[in-house]
Scaffold this motif. Structure first.
Motif, PDB file in Angstrom:
ATOM      1  N   ARG A 113       0.788  -1.165   0.015  1.00  7.51           N
ATOM      2  CA  ARG A 113       0.099  -0.009   0.136  1.00  7.51           C
ATOM      3  C   ARG A 113       0.932   1.111  -0.045  1.00  7.51           C
ATOM      4  O   ARG A 113       1.895   1.118   0.713  1.00  7.51           O
ATOM      5  N   HIS A 128     -12.588   7.719   4.599  1.00  7.40           N
ATOM      6  CA  HIS A 128     -11.992   6.723   3.563  1.00  7.40           C
ATOM      7  C   HIS A 128     -11.428   5.549   4.311  1.00  7.40           C
ATOM      8  O   HIS A 128     -10.746   5.440   5.329  1.00  7.40           O
ATOM      9  N   ILE A 142      -7.890   3.991   4.648  1.00 10.10           N
ATOM     10  CA  ILE A 142      -6.665   4.603   5.252  1.00 10.10           C
ATOM     11  C   ILE A 142      -6.153   3.941   6.446  1.00 10.10           C
ATOM     12  O   ILE A 142      -7.535   3.959   7.175  1.00 10.10           O
ATOM     13  N   CYS A 178      -2.344   3.625   2.587  1.00 11.74           N
ATOM     14  CA  CYS A 178      -3.374   3.789   2.133  1.00 11.74           C
ATOM     15  C   CYS A 178      -3.577   2.822   0.910  1.00 11.74           C
ATOM     16  O   CYS A 178      -2.641   2.797  -0.024  1.00 11.74           O
ATOM     17  N   PHE A 217      -5.022   8.207  -3.000  1.00 15.26           N
ATOM     18  CA  PHE A 217      -5.210   9.034  -1.877  1.00 15.26           C
ATOM     19  C   PHE A 217      -6.026  10.286  -2.405  1.00 15.26           C
ATOM     20  O   PHE A 217      -5.794  10.653  -3.459  1.00 15.26           O
TER      21      PHE A 217
END
Length: 754
Positions: free
Chosen positions: A305, A519, A522, A544, A548
């Protein structure tokens, strides 16, 4: 340990006066300080050093110019430490925001041992603020050594375990490592790696790296060239420009590009640097500002990630309004805190009280197995009330043998439950471990979820190695507070002042990042974002999945209780490794969460991150790898140990390295036994966890049979204080008793052969 080390160095300097260095000396023989001027700190390393470990004084001599040495009887116990002379040194420092990564490479020589003899050599690595050792590499003519991290399970299969003095932290900022059996006259090439933090004050970062070499490490021969070099690279991250304001060495600017700057110092010198590397640069701004850096993972990263790092800066302190404060100091006064720990705590609290404004209020709660309140309600911080509080603290309260932490914490939070218009704070100071630590964290977690807009912040400070530092970090994290540690008694006052100043200078509270709420992909390493203080910038790191957000906004409450929104500029991280920068913070936060949740997956995650970034953790162990070298002809593939004169050959590393397991280098998860026994931090009764575990297993059954009033801890304390001669005598006595018992058993089992 530090005092023993200092005495050994003092003995080594006296022993080094025997060495004849010839007529062409560049420096005088080392002279110990006069009795009135002696201090333990003088003999502790103030720069990377290497020492010859001398147990037999007969081997001390110049390897190049043998001289007559008077015969010496006996051995040195403990051994003396003779500082080795250094022939060259390079210092490379890379600064990213508030983090610095340091590499020292140098050449030392065993100048004090005969060529026909050998000795162990001890490396000492002093580090700067919040230093963390990353690795050591040593190259010798016939061998090489390097440190490496392995998993805890893998370490259980290693039989060769180092002695405590062969690999340990002499002080929290001084790492030592012993290399065995190096011949006299040998040149030692070495690379040392560590990370540390830059201090921050009023919009200015300051880097300080220990680089103050004593005169006696300068080679005594004038003809030996002495060259020192320092390369300093600074990447300010989100700050647009760098204005450096103070430097310790005559640097030349080698490159500059926006927020990047390179400085170089290189010189031939008569003596090595007598001052630490110091460098300051400003990123000040009138208002609170910040930004975010993004970076894709490397190919070797297990977690694929994207990484992000958000930084918030408090800006200039001029005209900055801080919160009105409601402060309660919750202090452990159990028997283990008596002496220096409690006196330093009282002094630090008095200093913190003097910094409160008249409109602020405070209280003090002392606890052991009982709870003592200075006042049943909050008290305004007037000069009269502060003086009375100081007198109350100086009184002798009944020091209990227990440590009951939950009741005073609940009492403090209850007193701060209705404090409109101010930010409530609790400063918890303890040196012990309690059994209901997870219960305390669960209670705090529920309190934060059900509380109002400004719930009490719990700032924690752990003293010594017997308290559970991961519990204290978790408790602070859940309440948006700060955590501090004073593992060494000499640092209690400074660490406490640092924690108090940071907590009392909050300028932005209840910080949220808008994208984090909407989100789901995240992950933020810290479960709760702490407040922003004037004393340091705030760093928020995480991962993330997917894209992003294009924009980021930070929200919070200012000191005048108004709400503020800060736009965060998003940039791609260039020439900077976010994984490297966030590794230490990520390991510490995830370890606390793994302890609290008892989550094995989190433990494995921490272990993998530790192995990849070379940062020590609770779930990894450090080993020393010894690789021998073999010689190989350049024209054939035949390997041979000893080359013939004139043959062309080169050295290759042997296939199978020898592994030596070092002692546990981390703080652990507290010691309930030491807390129950009220052992004071830093006392001689402090026991290495591995030694205690082995002896506990070995004596788990025998103590009850030998004496009903004896316990394993008694055996451990007794054995830890024995001299070598006493240990040998006791071993022989036990062997004799065992032989007698064995013969009696044989006579009973085989009477016909008796």
């Amino acid at each position: 340990m530090a005092e023993d080390f200092a005495r050994a160095v003092e003995d080594g300097l006296k022993l080094g006066k025997r060495i004849y260095m010839g007529k062409d000396r560049a420096v005088q023989p080392p002279k110990p300080l006069p009795l009135m001027e002696r201090s333990m700190h003088f003999y502790l390393p103030s720069a990377p050093m290497v020492y010859a470990v001398i147990s037999d004084p007969r081997i001390v001599d110049n390897p190049d110019i043998p001289s007559y040495q008077p015969h010496v009887h006996g051995r040195l116990d403990p051994p003396a430490l003779i500082p080795l002379q250094m022939n060259g040194v390079n210092l490379d420092v890379d600064c990213y925001g508030d983090s610095a990564f340091v590499q020292v490479s140098g050449m030392w020589r065993v100048h004090c041992v005969m060529r026909s003899r050998s000795c162990d050599c001890r490396i000492a690595v002093p580090m700067g603020d919040e230093g963390s050792i990353l690795g050591v590499e040593i190259d010798l003519p016939t061998k090489s050594y390097s440190t490496e991290l392995i998993g805890v399970e893998e370490s259980k299969g290693i039989q060769n375990i180092a002695r405590p003095e062969d690999g340990q932290f002499l002080k929290p900022h001084i790492f030592t490592l012993t290399i065995p059996k190096i011949d006299g006259g040998t040149y030692i090439s070495m690379k040392l790696h560590w990370s540390q933090k830059l201090s921050y004050n009023d919009g200015k970062f300051t880097l300080t790296v220990p680089f103050n070499f004593p005169e006696f490490v300068t080679p005594a021969i004038r003809q030996i060239p002495k060259k020192e070099r320092i390369q300093l690279n600074v990447n300010s991250g989100i700050a647009s420009g760098i204005v450096y304001q103070a430097v310790s060495h005559p640097f030349q600017e080698s490159k500059r590009n926006g927020g990047h700057i390179g400085l170089l110092y290189e010189a031939n010198v008569m003596t090595w640097s007598h001052t630490d590397l110091s460098f300051s640069y400003g990123v000040s701004s009138g208002n609170i500002f910040g930004g975010a850096l993004l970076q894709s993972p490397s190919l070797y990263d297990i977690d694929q990630r994207d990484m992000f790092c958000i930084c918030l800066f408090p800006g200039s302190q001029q005209g900055k309004k801080v919160f009105r404060k409601e402060v309660i100091f919750v202090v452990d006064i159990s028997s283990s805190m008596r002496g220096r720990s409690l006196e330093s705590t009282k002094n630090a609290i008095n200093t913190a009280l003097s910094k409160l404004s008249p409109e602020d209020s405070f209280n003090i709660i002392a606890f052991s197995d009982e709870t003592f309140l200075y006042c049943t309600s909050m008290v305004l911080a007037s000069e009269e009330s502060i003086e009375k509080a100081s007198e109350w603290m100086s009184k002798e309260h009944s020091e209990g043998n227990g440590t009951n932490m939950l009741i005073p914490l609940q009492k403090a939070v209850e007193m701060l439950s209705s404090t409109p218009g101010s930010i409530p704070m609790v400063f918890l100071v303890t040196d012990g471990t309690v059994e209901d630590e997870r219960k305390i964290c669960e209670w705090m977690d529920k309190r934060m979820k059900n509380g109002g807009s400004l719930c009490p912040r719990i700032h924690t400070l752990g003293i010594g190695k017997f308290c559970n530092h991961h519990f204290l970090r978790m408790l602070a994290m859940l309440s948006r507070g700060e955590y501090g540690a004073a593992c060494d008694l000499d640092t209690i006052d400074s660490q406490m002042q640092k924690l108090f100043s940071k907590g009392l200078s909050t300028v932005l509270a209840n910080i949220t990042i808008d994208a984090f709420d909407d989100h789901e992909q995240i992950e933020v390493y810290s479960s709760c974002i702490p407040d922003l203080s004037c004393e340091s910038p705030l760093t928020i790191c995480g991962r993330c999945q997917g894209s992003f957000p294009d924009t980021l906004k930070a929200k919070g409450i200012l000191g005048d209780l108004s709400h503020v929104i800060i736009d965060l500029k998003i940039e791609k991280a260039m020439n900077i490794s976010l994984d490297k920068i966030s590794a230490r913070q990520q390991i510490d936060l995830l370890t606390a969460q793994a302890w609290f949740s008892e989550n094995k997956q989190l433990e494995e995650k921490v272990a993998k991150l530790s192995l990849r970034t070379c940062n020590i953790s609770e779930y990894t162990r450090m080993i020393l790898l010894e690789k021998g070298k073999i010689e190989r002809d350049t024209d054939t593939t035949e390997a041979r140990k000893v080359p013939k004169k004139g043959d062309a050959c080169k050295l290759l590393d042997s296939a199978e390295p020898k592994k030596i397991l070092l002692q546990i280098l981390t703080v652990g998860f507290g010691d309930l036994l030491a807390t129950a026994e009220n052992i004071c931090p830093g006392s001689e009764e402090e026991i290495l966890p591995e030694v205690a575990e082995m002896l506990n297993k070995a004596t788990s059954n025998c103590c009850g049979r030998l004496c009903r009033h004896c316990c394993c801890l008694c055996c451990i304390r007794c054995c830890s204080k024995m001299s070598n001669q006493c240990s040998i005598l006791l071993t022989q006595l036990c062997g004799a008793v065992a032989c007698v018992g064995c013969s009696q058993l044989c006579a009973l089992c085989c009477p016909q052969e008796g």
